[in-house]
Design a protein around this motif. Structure first.
Motif, PDB file in Angstrom:
ATOM      1  N   LEU A  49       0.851  -1.200   0.000  1.00 20.43           N
ATOM      2  CA  LEU A  49       0.000   0.000   0.000  1.00 20.43           C
ATOM      3  C   LEU A  49       0.884   1.247   0.000  1.00 20.43           C
ATOM      4  O   LEU A  49       1.013   1.930  -0.996  1.00 20.43           O
ATOM      5  CB  LEU A  49      -0.904  -0.056   1.237  1.00 20.43           C
ATOM      6  N   CYS A  50       1.531   1.530   1.133  1.00 23.48           N
ATOM      7  CA  CYS A  50       2.252   2.807   1.254  1.00 23.48           C
ATOM      8  C   CYS A  50       3.615   2.799   0.563  1.00 23.48           C
ATOM      9  O   CYS A  50       4.110   3.828   0.165  1.00 23.48           O
ATOM     10  CB  CYS A  50       2.452   3.154   2.727  1.00 23.48           C
ATOM     11  N   ARG A  51       4.250   1.653   0.471  1.00 21.70           N
ATOM     12  CA  ARG A  51       5.613   1.484  -0.079  1.00 21.70           C
ATOM     13  C   ARG A  51       6.596   2.441   0.588  1.00 21.70           C
ATOM     14  O   ARG A  51       7.540   2.935  -0.032  1.00 21.70           O
ATOM     15  CB  ARG A  51       5.610   1.658  -1.607  1.00 21.70           C
ATOM     16  N   GLU A  86       5.426   1.983   6.265  1.00 23.94           N
ATOM     17  CA  GLU A  86       4.540   2.449   7.324  1.00 23.94           C
ATOM     18  C   GLU A  86       3.348   1.522   7.600  1.00 23.94           C
ATOM     19  O   GLU A  86       3.007   1.270   8.754  1.00 23.94           O
ATOM     20  CB  GLU A  86       4.025   3.844   6.972  1.00 23.94           C
ATOM     21  N   CYS A  87       2.703   1.015   6.527  1.00 24.80           N
ATOM     22  CA  CYS A  87       1.399   0.362   6.707  1.00 24.80           C
ATOM     23  C   CYS A  87       1.477  -1.107   7.113  1.00 24.80           C
ATOM     24  O   CYS A  87       0.483  -1.679   7.535  1.00 24.80           O
ATOM     25  CB  CYS A  87       0.569   0.497   5.437  1.00 24.80           C
ATOM     26  N   SER A  88       2.602  -1.748   6.950  1.00 23.42           N
ATOM     27  CA  SER A  88       2.826  -3.164   7.332  1.00 23.42           C
ATOM     28  C   SER A  88       2.255  -4.180   6.354  1.00 23.42           C
ATOM     29  O   SER A  88       2.388  -5.372   6.595  1.00 23.42           O
ATOM     30  CB  SER A  88       2.194  -3.537   8.678  1.00 23.42           C
ATOM     31  N   LEU A  89       1.589  -3.729   5.307  1.00 20.26           N
ATOM     32  CA  LEU A  89       0.909  -4.701   4.446  1.00 20.26           C
ATOM     33  C   LEU A  89       1.887  -5.640   3.735  1.00 20.26           C
ATOM     34  O   LEU A  89       1.544  -6.766   3.409  1.00 20.26           O
ATOM     35  CB  LEU A  89       0.062  -3.941   3.413  1.00 20.26           C
ATOM     36  N   CYS A  90       3.096  -5.186   3.497  1.00 24.08           N
ATOM     37  CA  CYS A  90       4.044  -5.965   2.691  1.00 24.08           C
ATOM     38  C   CYS A  90       4.963  -6.826   3.545  1.00 24.08           C
ATOM     39  O   CYS A  90       6.006  -7.268   3.074  1.00 24.08           O
ATOM     40  CB  CYS A  90       4.879  -5.022   1.837  1.00 24.08           C
ATOM     41  N   ARG A  91       4.580  -7.070   4.811  1.00 18.65           N
ATOM     42  CA  ARG A  91       5.442  -7.819   5.723  1.00 18.65           C
ATOM     43  C   ARG A  91       5.795  -9.206   5.192  1.00 18.65           C
ATOM     44  O   ARG A  91       4.926  -9.910   4.687  1.00 18.65           O
ATOM     45  CB  ARG A  91       4.722  -8.033   7.052  1.00 18.65           C
ATOM     46  N   SER A 148       8.888  -5.473   3.388  1.00 21.08           N
ATOM     47  CA  SER A 148       9.694  -5.730   2.184  1.00 21.08           C
ATOM     48  C   SER A 148       9.848  -4.488   1.311  1.00 21.08           C
ATOM     49  O   SER A 148      10.814  -4.358   0.577  1.00 21.08           O
ATOM     50  CB  SER A 148       9.094  -6.881   1.381  1.00 21.08           C
ATOM     51  N   CYS A 149       8.909  -3.530   1.415  1.00 26.01           N
ATOM     52  CA  CYS A 149       9.021  -2.326   0.571  1.00 26.01           C
ATOM     53  C   CYS A 149      10.188  -1.453   1.010  1.00 26.01           C
ATOM     54  O   CYS A 149      10.701  -0.653   0.234  1.00 26.01           O
ATOM     55  CB  CYS A 149       7.726  -1.521   0.600  1.00 26.01           C
ATOM     56  N   ALA A 150      10.576  -1.586   2.282  1.00 26.32           N
ATOM     57  CA  ALA A 150      11.627  -0.719   2.818  1.00 26.32           C
ATOM     58  C   ALA A 150      12.769  -1.555   3.402  1.00 26.32           C
ATOM     59  O   ALA A 150      13.408  -1.153   4.359  1.00 26.32           O
ATOM     60  CB  ALA A 150      11.037   0.197   3.885  1.00 26.32           C
TER      61      ALA A 150
HETATM   62  S1  FES Z   1       3.652  -1.331   1.639  1.00 24.18           S
HETATM   63 FE1  FES Z   1       3.291  -0.316   3.516  1.00 24.18          FE
HETATM   64  S2  FES Z   1       4.886  -1.019   4.789  1.00 24.18           S
HETATM   65 FE2  FES Z   1       5.341  -1.840   2.868  1.00 24.18          FE
END
Ligand code: FES
Length: 382
Positions: free
Chosen positions: A331-333, A336-341, A369-371
């Motif tokens: 989501l946020c890439r 921040e949002c944790s979706l890509c854990r 994973s995005c960061a």
């Molecule tokens: S997409 Fe939001 S933390 Fe990675």
């Protein structure tokens, strides 16, 4: 299940009686099964199919895409939030977050304003290949970068750099549409006058409303304020900052610069809101990046139960996964949002400052994973 067994359960008879009574005299709530889920999905759907209904040229490098839902309904949002645009380009399924630049009062469409990023896969695709009538998929609105009247002051100082102006367009337009009691200063840093997005619009608002102040600061060319946004400029235009909330949105370089500049203003942490704005473009220059790892260094990533592939240092793990056909929700890439854990089973990754990992994630080895930038061979579980 056998009804004889059910009858032995404590309270079973009462439930059956209640159902019979409700059937006879009232409402049969069993009919509502799934209703709550339906409403939640309506307010916060996973993905929304939209159509581009307009494309507005803003500057030489920037366009606004106006998106209307094919289902004729768009969920409400807070001015300042973003959506994620999901695209498939050359077989790679990926996404990018874009702040909504239209006001929440415009309920039939969302605007996103896209500036070309040098070498940017998605910005180039949106600017060069998308036209009126095309279809896109987006996420529901998300993010925490919005004015909360309970916590924040009614005096807002909005500081933007480059395309970081987009959430402020929504916030300011919404404040004005709703007859705000707020006083707003918009300090907008840009390379030159030609690259100021929404300049005419903000100039018009400033001439019309005494509670809105628009201050462009240009690196090149003429204007009242030249160079970079400094503490001196902020003090001069805003005056006392102790009763104001500062919202900042822009590229990483703006944050690095402003965090130093804002020090003499002695803002309390609650006076400062900063939008996450992607991961650093040059992670090699970040503090703590291992000196012996350069652009030519490669690592092997093993995805348990799937394949292994080689990545170059300096690329976020999420991006490498997408390039190799592995889709991870995102989501946020920006960490921040944790979706890509994903779970890091072995190996090491570099995570820039500001990545919001929960305590439990750290404890059990999850990374965003995005960061997360691999700095050794890694094995992960998705
Ligand atoms: S997409 Fe939001 S933390 Fe990675």
């Amino acid at each position: 299940m056998d009804s004889q067994i059910l009858k032995q359960l404590e309270g079973y008879d009462k439930v059956i009686t209640d159902i019979e009574v409700l059937k006879r005299y009232g409402y049969n709530y069993r009919l509502d099964r799934g209703l709550a889920k339906k409403y939640v999905e309506r307010l916060h759907p996973q993905n929304i199919d939209v159509k581009v209904i307009d494309v507005i040229e803003e500057t030489q490098s920037t366009k606004t895409l106006r998106l209307a839902s094919k289902q004729k309904y768009l969920p409400p949002f807070q001015a300042g939030q973003y959506i994620s645009v999901i695209v498939e380009i050359n077989g790679i399924r990926t996404s990018r977050p874009y702040s909504i630049s239209s006001s929440p009062d415009e309920i039939v469409y969302y605007d996103i304003t896209v500036r070309r990023v040098e070498g940017g896969l998605v910005s180039s695709f949106l600017l060069d290949s998308i036209t009126i009538g095309d279809s896109l998929q987006i996420s529901a609105p998300a993010g925490n970068f919005y004015h909360n009247p309970i916590i924040h002051s009614k005096k807002l100082v909005c500081i933007a750099g480059g395309s970081g102006i987009t959430p402020f367009k929504s916030m300011i337009q919404h404040a004005i549409n709703t007859g705000t009691e707020m006083e707003i200063w918009l300090i907008y840093g840009s390379k030159n006058a030609g690259e100021l997005i929404f300049h005419d619009y903000f100039s018009m608002l400033a001439s019309k409303y005494s509670y809105f102040h628009y201050i462009p600061v240009l690196e090149e060319g003429t204007g009242t304020y030249k160079g970079y946004i400094t503490a001196k400029i902020i003090k001069e235009v805003v005056g006392d900052s102790s009763d104001k909330t500062f919202f900042i949105c822009g590229p990483q370089a703006l944050y690095e610069h402003l965090l130093k500049e804002l020090q003499p203003l002695e803002l309390k942490p609650k006076q400062l809101r900063m939008e996450m704005y992607g991961v650093p473009t040059d992670v090699f220059a970040q503090p703590g990046w291992p000196k012996d790892i350069n652009r030519n260094t490669t690592f092997v990533i093993k995805v348990r139960g799937k394949n292994s592939f080689t990545v170059s240092a300096g690329e976020p793990l999420l991006q490498s996964l997408e390039k190799n056909g592995i889709v991870v929700p995102s989501l946020c890439r920006s960490g921040e949002c944790s979706l890509c854990r994903v779970k890091l089973v072995s190996g090491k990754v570099y995570q820039p400052e500001g990545v919001k990992l929960r305590q439990a994630d750290r404890r059990f080895g999850y990374i965003h994973s995005c960061a997360a930038f691999p700095i050794s061979d890694c094995e992960i579980i998705i």
